[in-house]
Design a protein around this motif. Structure first.
Motif, PDB file in Angstrom:
ATOM      1  N   PHE A 147       0.865  -1.051   0.283  1.00  0.00           N
ATOM      2  CA  PHE A 147       0.182  -0.119   0.016  1.00  0.00           C
ATOM      3  C   PHE A 147       0.763   1.377   0.210  1.00  0.00           C
ATOM      4  CE2 PHE A 147      -3.167   2.695   2.421  1.00  0.00           C
ATOM      5  CZ  PHE A 147      -3.812   2.986   1.491  1.00  0.00           C
ATOM      6  N   GLN A 148       0.897   2.025  -1.020  1.00  0.00           N
ATOM      7  CA  GLN A 148       1.563   3.164  -1.151  1.00  0.00           C
ATOM      8  C   GLN A 148       0.670   4.396  -1.558  1.00  0.00           C
ATOM      9  OE1 GLN A 148       5.015   3.686  -0.808  1.00  0.00           O
ATOM     10  NE2 GLN A 148       5.127   1.587  -0.244  1.00  0.00           N
ATOM     11  N   PRO A 149      -0.114   4.938  -0.519  1.00  0.00           N
ATOM     12  CA  PRO A 149      -1.093   5.836  -0.699  1.00  0.00           C
ATOM     13  C   PRO A 149      -0.400   7.261  -1.466  1.00  0.00           C
ATOM     14  CG  PRO A 149      -0.659   5.536   1.671  1.00  0.00           C
ATOM     15  CD  PRO A 149       0.005   4.419   0.983  1.00  0.00           C
ATOM     16  N   VAL A 150      -1.228   7.954  -2.121  1.00  0.00           N
ATOM     17  CA  VAL A 150      -0.800   9.154  -2.502  1.00  0.00           C
ATOM     18  C   VAL A 150      -1.359  10.445  -2.032  1.00  0.00           C
ATOM     19  CG1 VAL A 150      -0.746  10.668  -4.800  1.00  0.00           C
ATOM     20  CG2 VAL A 150      -0.553   8.245  -4.940  1.00  0.00           C
ATOM     21  N   PHE A 151      -2.361  10.344  -1.450  1.00  0.00           N
ATOM     22  CA  PHE A 151      -3.382  11.316  -0.550  1.00  0.00           C
ATOM     23  C   PHE A 151      -3.094  11.074   0.750  1.00  0.00           C
ATOM     24  CE2 PHE A 151      -5.581  11.395  -4.709  1.00  0.00           C
ATOM     25  CZ  PHE A 151      -5.317  12.685  -4.963  1.00  0.00           C
ATOM     26  N   LEU A 152      -2.583  10.198   1.265  1.00  0.00           N
ATOM     27  CA  LEU A 152      -2.483  10.008   2.891  1.00  0.00           C
ATOM     28  C   LEU A 152      -1.227   9.553   3.358  1.00  0.00           C
ATOM     29  CD1 LEU A 152      -5.471   7.454   2.941  1.00  0.00           C
ATOM     30  CD2 LEU A 152      -5.872   9.835   3.335  1.00  0.00           C
ATOM     31  N   THR A 153      -0.978   9.874   4.699  1.00  0.00           N
ATOM     32  CA  THR A 153      -0.029   9.176   5.229  1.00  0.00           C
ATOM     33  C   THR A 153      -0.792   8.584   6.418  1.00  0.00           C
ATOM     34  OG1 THR A 153       0.547  11.262   6.880  1.00  0.00           O
ATOM     35  CG2 THR A 153       1.675  11.035   5.004  1.00  0.00           C
ATOM     36  N   ILE A 154      -0.401   7.304   6.848  1.00  0.00           N
ATOM     37  CA  ILE A 154      -1.034   6.421   7.512  1.00  0.00           C
ATOM     38  C   ILE A 154      -0.014   6.204   8.795  1.00  0.00           C
ATOM     39  CG2 ILE A 154      -1.895   3.969   7.991  1.00  0.00           C
ATOM     40  CD1 ILE A 154      -3.301   5.836   5.845  1.00  0.00           C
ATOM     41  N   GLU A 155      -0.755   6.422   9.842  1.00  0.00           N
ATOM     42  CA  GLU A 155      -0.161   5.978  11.424  1.00  0.00           C
ATOM     43  C   GLU A 155      -1.009   5.071  11.980  1.00  0.00           C
ATOM     44  OE1 GLU A 155       1.193   8.194  15.537  1.00  0.00           O
ATOM     45  OE2 GLU A 155       0.897   9.519  13.640  1.00  0.00           O
ATOM     46  N   THR A 156      -0.566   4.173  12.822  1.00  0.00           N
ATOM     47  CA  THR A 156      -1.513   3.235  13.608  1.00  0.00           C
ATOM     48  C   THR A 156      -1.048   3.370  15.235  1.00  0.00           C
ATOM     49  OG1 THR A 156      -1.579   1.576  11.858  1.00  0.00           O
ATOM     50  CG2 THR A 156      -2.210   0.942  13.994  1.00  0.00           C
ATOM     51  N   ARG A 157      -2.127   3.590  15.904  1.00  0.00           N
ATOM     52  CA  ARG A 157      -1.889   3.823  17.254  1.00  0.00           C
ATOM     53  C   ARG A 157      -2.794   2.754  17.573  1.00  0.00           C
ATOM     54  NH1 ARG A 157      -2.285  10.258  18.163  1.00  0.00           N
ATOM     55  NH2 ARG A 157      -1.075  10.901  16.453  1.00  0.00           N
ATOM     56  N   ASP A 158      -2.374   1.608  18.387  1.00  0.00           N
ATOM     57  CA  ASP A 158      -3.199   0.609  19.045  1.00  0.00           C
ATOM     58  C   ASP A 158      -3.859   0.132  17.756  1.00  0.00           C
ATOM     59  OD1 ASP A 158      -2.157   0.897  21.533  1.00  0.00           O
ATOM     60  OD2 ASP A 158      -3.637   2.507  22.142  1.00  0.00           O
ATOM     61  N   ASP A 159      -5.301   0.164  17.783  1.00  0.00           N
ATOM     62  CA  ASP A 159      -5.868  -0.365  16.762  1.00  0.00           C
ATOM     63  C   ASP A 159      -6.761   0.825  16.160  1.00  0.00           C
ATOM     64  OD1 ASP A 159      -7.999   0.020  18.662  1.00  0.00           O
ATOM     65  OD2 ASP A 159      -8.872  -1.847  18.164  1.00  0.00           O
ATOM     66  N   VAL A 160      -6.247   1.952  16.133  1.00  0.00           N
ATOM     67  CA  VAL A 160      -6.928   3.108  15.399  1.00  0.00           C
ATOM     68  C   VAL A 160      -5.934   3.369  14.428  1.00  0.00           C
ATOM     69  CG1 VAL A 160      -7.581   5.395  15.649  1.00  0.00           C
ATOM     70  CG2 VAL A 160      -8.200   3.780  17.664  1.00  0.00           C
ATOM     71  N   VAL A 161      -6.432   3.496  13.194  1.00  0.00           N
ATOM     72  CA  VAL A 161      -5.622   4.231  12.046  1.00  0.00           C
ATOM     73  C   VAL A 161      -5.642   5.703  11.789  1.00  0.00           C
ATOM     74  CG1 VAL A 161      -5.348   4.046   9.578  1.00  0.00           C
ATOM     75  CG2 VAL A 161      -5.804   1.927  10.674  1.00  0.00           C
ATOM     76  N   VAL A 162      -4.554   6.182  11.846  1.00  0.00           N
ATOM     77  CA  VAL A 162      -4.665   7.966  11.591  1.00  0.00           C
ATOM     78  C   VAL A 162      -4.245   8.065  10.135  1.00  0.00           C
ATOM     79  CG1 VAL A 162      -3.857   9.997  12.362  1.00  0.00           C
ATOM     80  CG2 VAL A 162      -4.194   8.136  14.209  1.00  0.00           C
ATOM     81  N   ALA A 163      -5.218   8.478   9.492  1.00  0.00           N
ATOM     82  CA  ALA A 163      -4.953   8.928   7.898  1.00  0.00           C
ATOM     83  C   ALA A 163      -4.872  10.486   7.834  1.00  0.00           C
ATOM     84  CB  ALA A 163      -5.750   8.213   7.206  1.00  0.00           C
TER      85      ALA A 163
END
Length: 127
Positions: free
Chosen positions: A2-18
């Motif tokens: 997964f190489q998103p163009v519009f998003l940076t992704i971070e996971t904190r516990d089971d929550v995805v921060v996009a």
């Protein structure tokens, strides 16, 4: 991979921060690709708790908001939840004018959003 163009992704516990990376979300910026990236988080990666940060976004069209609504509904159907954060300026005005600020849960920043989603998971017996 997964190489998103519009998003940076971070996971904190089971929550995805996009975090949205584009200042302008409009038809010219291929919002279909944005929608595909968000749907991939749900369908391929099993994301059920999503924080969508608008910190970098200065302009959004109704078509782009339509994609966010579609993702929100899809996540809800899957038993998930999405919170928007860092909504400011004209984006906040557009959400208010269209009454979408009543439809979405909107909080100040990603820390507050993650805390809210984590608390909801704990109180509902998840996590």
């Amino acid at each position: 991979d997964f190489q998103p163009v519009f998003l940076t992704i971070e996971t904190r516990d089971d929550v995805v921060v996009a975090r949205l990376t584009r200042a302008h979300l409009s038809e010219e910026d291929n919002i279909e690709q944005l929608a595909r990236e968000l749907v991939m988080l749900i369908d391929q990666y099993g994301c059920r708790r999503l924080v969508l940060s608008f910190a970098a976004v200065e302009f959004v069209t109704s078509a782009a908001l339509g994609k966010v609504i579609m993702v929100h509904r899809r996540l809800h159907r899957e038993g998930g939840r999405m919170i928007l954060c860092a909504v400011h300026g004209t984006v906040a005005e557009v959400l208010h004018a269209s009454r979408l600020d009543e439809y979405f849960t909107i909080v100040a920043d990603d820390a507050a959003a993650v805390a809210s989603l984590s608390a909801a998971a704990t109180s509902s017996g998840e996590g």
